[in-house]
Design a protein around this motif. Structure first.
Motif, PDB file in Angstrom:
ATOM      1  N   VAL A 122      37.840  36.938  37.853  1.00 37.69           N
ATOM      2  CA  VAL A 122      38.714  35.908  38.427  1.00 37.69           C
ATOM      3  C   VAL A 122      38.568  34.572  37.711  1.00 37.69           C
ATOM      4  N   GLY A 123      37.534  34.435  36.895  1.00 36.22           N
ATOM      5  CA  GLY A 123      37.227  33.166  36.247  1.00 36.22           C
ATOM      6  C   GLY A 123      38.383  32.492  35.528  1.00 36.22           C
ATOM      7  N   PRO A 124      39.092  33.192  34.621  1.00 32.70           N
ATOM      8  CA  PRO A 124      40.195  32.525  33.901  1.00 32.70           C
ATOM      9  C   PRO A 124      41.279  31.971  34.825  1.00 32.70           C
ATOM     10  N   SER A 125      41.632  32.700  35.874  1.00 32.14           N
ATOM     11  CA  SER A 125      42.640  32.213  36.817  1.00 32.14           C
ATOM     12  C   SER A 125      42.133  31.009  37.602  1.00 32.14           C
ATOM     13  N   ILE A 126      40.844  31.000  37.906  1.00 32.68           N
ATOM     14  CA  ILE A 126      40.264  29.880  38.641  1.00 32.68           C
ATOM     15  C   ILE A 126      40.273  28.620  37.781  1.00 32.68           C
ATOM     16  N   VAL A 127      39.889  28.760  36.515  1.00 29.95           N
ATOM     17  CA  VAL A 127      39.896  27.609  35.607  1.00 29.95           C
ATOM     18  C   VAL A 127      41.319  27.061  35.461  1.00 29.95           C
ATOM     19  N   GLU A 173      31.915  24.443  40.342  1.00 27.67           N
ATOM     20  CA  GLU A 173      31.783  24.247  41.791  1.00 27.67           C
ATOM     21  C   GLU A 173      32.653  25.235  42.556  1.00 27.67           C
ATOM     22  N   ALA A 174      33.858  25.469  42.039  1.00 26.01           N
ATOM     23  CA  ALA A 174      34.756  26.431  42.686  1.00 26.01           C
ATOM     24  C   ALA A 174      34.154  27.827  42.657  1.00 26.01           C
ATOM     25  N   MET A 175      33.566  28.209  41.531  1.00 25.39           N
ATOM     26  CA  MET A 175      32.976  29.550  41.414  1.00 25.39           C
ATOM     27  C   MET A 175      31.799  29.709  42.375  1.00 25.39           C
ATOM     28  N   ILE A 176      31.010  28.654  42.541  1.00 22.77           N
ATOM     29  CA  ILE A 176      29.895  28.711  43.499  1.00 22.77           C
ATOM     30  C   ILE A 176      30.429  28.892  44.915  1.00 22.77           C
ATOM     31  N   ALA A 177      31.488  28.138  45.238  1.00 22.77           N
ATOM     32  CA  ALA A 177      32.088  28.256  46.574  1.00 22.77           C
ATOM     33  C   ALA A 177      32.660  29.652  46.798  1.00 22.77           C
ATOM     34  N   ILE A 178      33.277  30.218  45.762  1.00 22.18           N
ATOM     35  CA  ILE A 178      33.837  31.571  45.871  1.00 22.18           C
ATOM     36  C   ILE A 178      32.717  32.585  46.090  1.00 22.18           C
ATOM     37  N   ALA A 179      31.636  32.465  45.322  1.00 20.91           N
ATOM     38  CA  ALA A 179      30.504  33.384  45.468  1.00 20.91           C
ATOM     39  C   ALA A 179      29.931  33.322  46.884  1.00 20.91           C
ATOM     40  N   ASP A 180      29.871  32.111  47.430  1.00 17.08           N
ATOM     41  CA  ASP A 180      29.323  31.938  48.787  1.00 17.08           C
ATOM     42  C   ASP A 180      30.269  32.467  49.861  1.00 17.08           C
ATOM     43  N   SER A 181      31.538  32.704  49.490  1.00 12.53           N
ATOM     44  CA  SER A 181      32.549  33.099  50.473  1.00 12.53           C
ATOM     45  C   SER A 181      32.968  34.563  50.372  1.00 12.53           C
ATOM     46  N   VAL A 182      32.361  35.305  49.468  1.00  9.73           N
ATOM     47  CA  VAL A 182      32.771  36.704  49.269  1.00  9.73           C
ATOM     48  C   VAL A 182      32.658  37.505  50.559  1.00  9.73           C
ATOM     49  N   ASP A 183      31.570  37.291  51.299  1.00  6.53           N
ATOM     50  CA  ASP A 183      31.368  38.097  52.510  1.00  6.53           C
ATOM     51  C   ASP A 183      32.286  37.684  53.655  1.00  6.53           C
ATOM     52  N   TYR A 237      42.704  34.705  47.256  1.00 11.30           N
ATOM     53  CA  TYR A 237      41.705  34.114  48.142  1.00 11.30           C
ATOM     54  C   TYR A 237      40.810  33.173  47.339  1.00 11.30           C
ATOM     55  N   ALA A 238      40.386  33.627  46.174  1.00 11.77           N
ATOM     56  CA  ALA A 238      39.534  32.803  45.307  1.00 11.77           C
ATOM     57  C   ALA A 238      40.294  31.589  44.803  1.00 11.77           C
ATOM     58  N   ARG A 239      41.570  31.775  44.483  1.00 10.37           N
ATOM     59  CA  ARG A 239      42.366  30.649  43.988  1.00 10.37           C
ATOM     60  C   ARG A 239      42.534  29.590  45.067  1.00 10.37           C
ATOM     61  N   ARG A 240      42.691  30.018  46.296  1.00  7.46           N
ATOM     62  CA  ARG A 240      42.823  29.027  47.373  1.00  7.46           C
ATOM     63  C   ARG A 240      41.546  28.202  47.484  1.00  7.46           C
ATOM     64  N   ILE A 241      40.392  28.847  47.390  1.00  3.18           N
ATOM     65  CA  ILE A 241      39.118  28.118  47.415  1.00  3.18           C
ATOM     66  C   ILE A 241      39.055  27.138  46.245  1.00  3.18           C
ATOM     67  N   ALA A 242      39.524  27.573  45.077  1.00  6.39           N
ATOM     68  CA  ALA A 242      39.507  26.708  43.901  1.00  6.39           C
ATOM     69  C   ALA A 242      40.408  25.496  44.089  1.00  6.39           C
ATOM     70  N   VAL A 243      41.596  25.705  44.664  1.00  3.54           N
ATOM     71  CA  VAL A 243      42.524  24.592  44.890  1.00  3.54           C
ATOM     72  C   VAL A 243      41.903  23.584  45.857  1.00  3.54           C
ATOM     73  N   ARG A 244      41.304  24.072  46.932  1.00  2.00           N
ATOM     74  CA  ARG A 244      40.675  23.161  47.893  1.00  2.00           C
ATOM     75  C   ARG A 244      39.513  22.414  47.267  1.00  2.00           C
ATOM     76  N   THR A 245      38.713  23.121  46.480  1.00  2.00           N
ATOM     77  CA  THR A 245      37.584  22.474  45.813  1.00  2.00           C
ATOM     78  C   THR A 245      38.071  21.377  44.880  1.00  2.00           C
ATOM     79  N   ALA A 246      39.108  21.672  44.104  1.00  2.00           N
ATOM     80  CA  ALA A 246      39.643  20.693  43.157  1.00  2.00           C
ATOM     81  C   ALA A 246      40.222  19.478  43.880  1.00  2.00           C
ATOM     82  N   LEU A 247      40.966  19.706  44.962  1.00  2.00           N
ATOM     83  CA  LEU A 247      41.530  18.590  45.729  1.00  2.00           C
ATOM     84  C   LEU A 247      40.421  17.716  46.317  1.00  2.00           C
ATOM     85  N   ASN A 248      39.375  18.351  46.829  1.00  2.00           N
ATOM     86  CA  ASN A 248      38.269  17.587  47.408  1.00  2.00           C
ATOM     87  C   ASN A 248      37.533  16.779  46.348  1.00  2.00           C
ATOM     88  N   LEU A 249      37.367  17.354  45.161  1.00  2.00           N
ATOM     89  CA  LEU A 249      36.702  16.630  44.078  1.00  2.00           C
ATOM     90  C   LEU A 249      37.531  15.440  43.627  1.00  2.00           C
TER      91      LEU A 249
END
Length: 220
Positions: free
Chosen positions: A53-58, A77-87, A98-110
């Motif tokens: 999922v890494g390339p799409s997240i970047v 930071e997004a990848m760490i958040a995704i790893a913590d949210s897998v379960d 699902y991972a992309r949504r976490i990445a978008v939220r992480t980026a907006l918060n940053l």
């Protein structure tokens, strides 16, 4: 006149917008086996999942952050958040989205955190914009589009999280409203309302700011 969020969004250039999430009633998630193993604690499965999922997240992080935040740091930071949210993934979309949504939220918060430590928007070296609409065509249209995108990204920082997230998917990723609703797990009417409120805020923000208003009305 209010803009219609159901109208087709004009594409902004300078990035490759991610594809909209598929309907899981029609397509299975190819990452499901890896997700199950990663959620069960298999470190190698988690590493493989993040690699896929890494390339799409970047790409998603780069679209949202622009030049305001270091893409590599934000992606990490997004990848760490995704790893913590897998379960916590429940299969209501593909894992990639699902991972992309976490990445978008992480980026907006940053972006918000970075902006809170910096000077106000009016003091930035902003370029002309007119909300999510594209600039007039011309010999430097591609450059101008990129500049408009930068200012639009900065204005996103002023919106409540739900509005910023909905408008990001609509304008930057060009998702249709039903897809955004499914992605955010809210009713379509909620998405429509958020986008309308966001566009109204951005319009009022520009009209109330003489500097931004001048940037819109005066060609460079």
């Amino acid at each position: 006149m209010r803009s219609d969020p159901d109208a087709k969004a004009e594409p902004l250039t300078g990035f490759n917008a991610p594809e909209a999430p598929p309907d899981l009633g029609k397509a299975a998630d190819p990452l499901a086996p890896l997700v199950q193993r990663a959620a069960a604690g298999e470190r190698e499965a988690l590493a493989s999942l993040l690699s896929l999922v890494g390339p799409s997240i970047v790409a998603a992080v780069r679209v949202v952050t622009g030049a305001e935040v270091d893409v590599e740091d934000a992606s990490q930071e997004a990848m760490i958040a995704i790893a913590d949210s897998v379960d916590r993934f429940r299969g209501q979309s593909t894992f990639l989205h699902y991972a992309r949504r976490i990445a978008v939220r992480t980026a907006l918060n940053l972006r918000r955190a970075r902006r809170a430590k910096s000077r106000p928007l009016v003091a930035l070296d902003a370029a002309p914009m007119g909300g999510p609409a594209p600039p007039p065509p011309g010999p430097s249209a591609e450059v101008e589009r990129g500049e408009w995108l930068t200012v639009f990204q900065r204005l996103l920082d002023e919106l409540p999280e739900g509005q910023a997230e909905s408008l990001t998917y609509r304008v930057l990723f060009e998702y249709p409203l039903p897809v955004i609703a499914r992605e955010l797990r809210v009713p379509v009417n909620t998405v429509r309302s958020r986008i309308r409120l966001a566009r109204d805020h951005l319009r009022q923000r520009i009209l109330a700011d003489p500097e931004l208003l001048a940037l819109i009305r005066e060609p460079r």
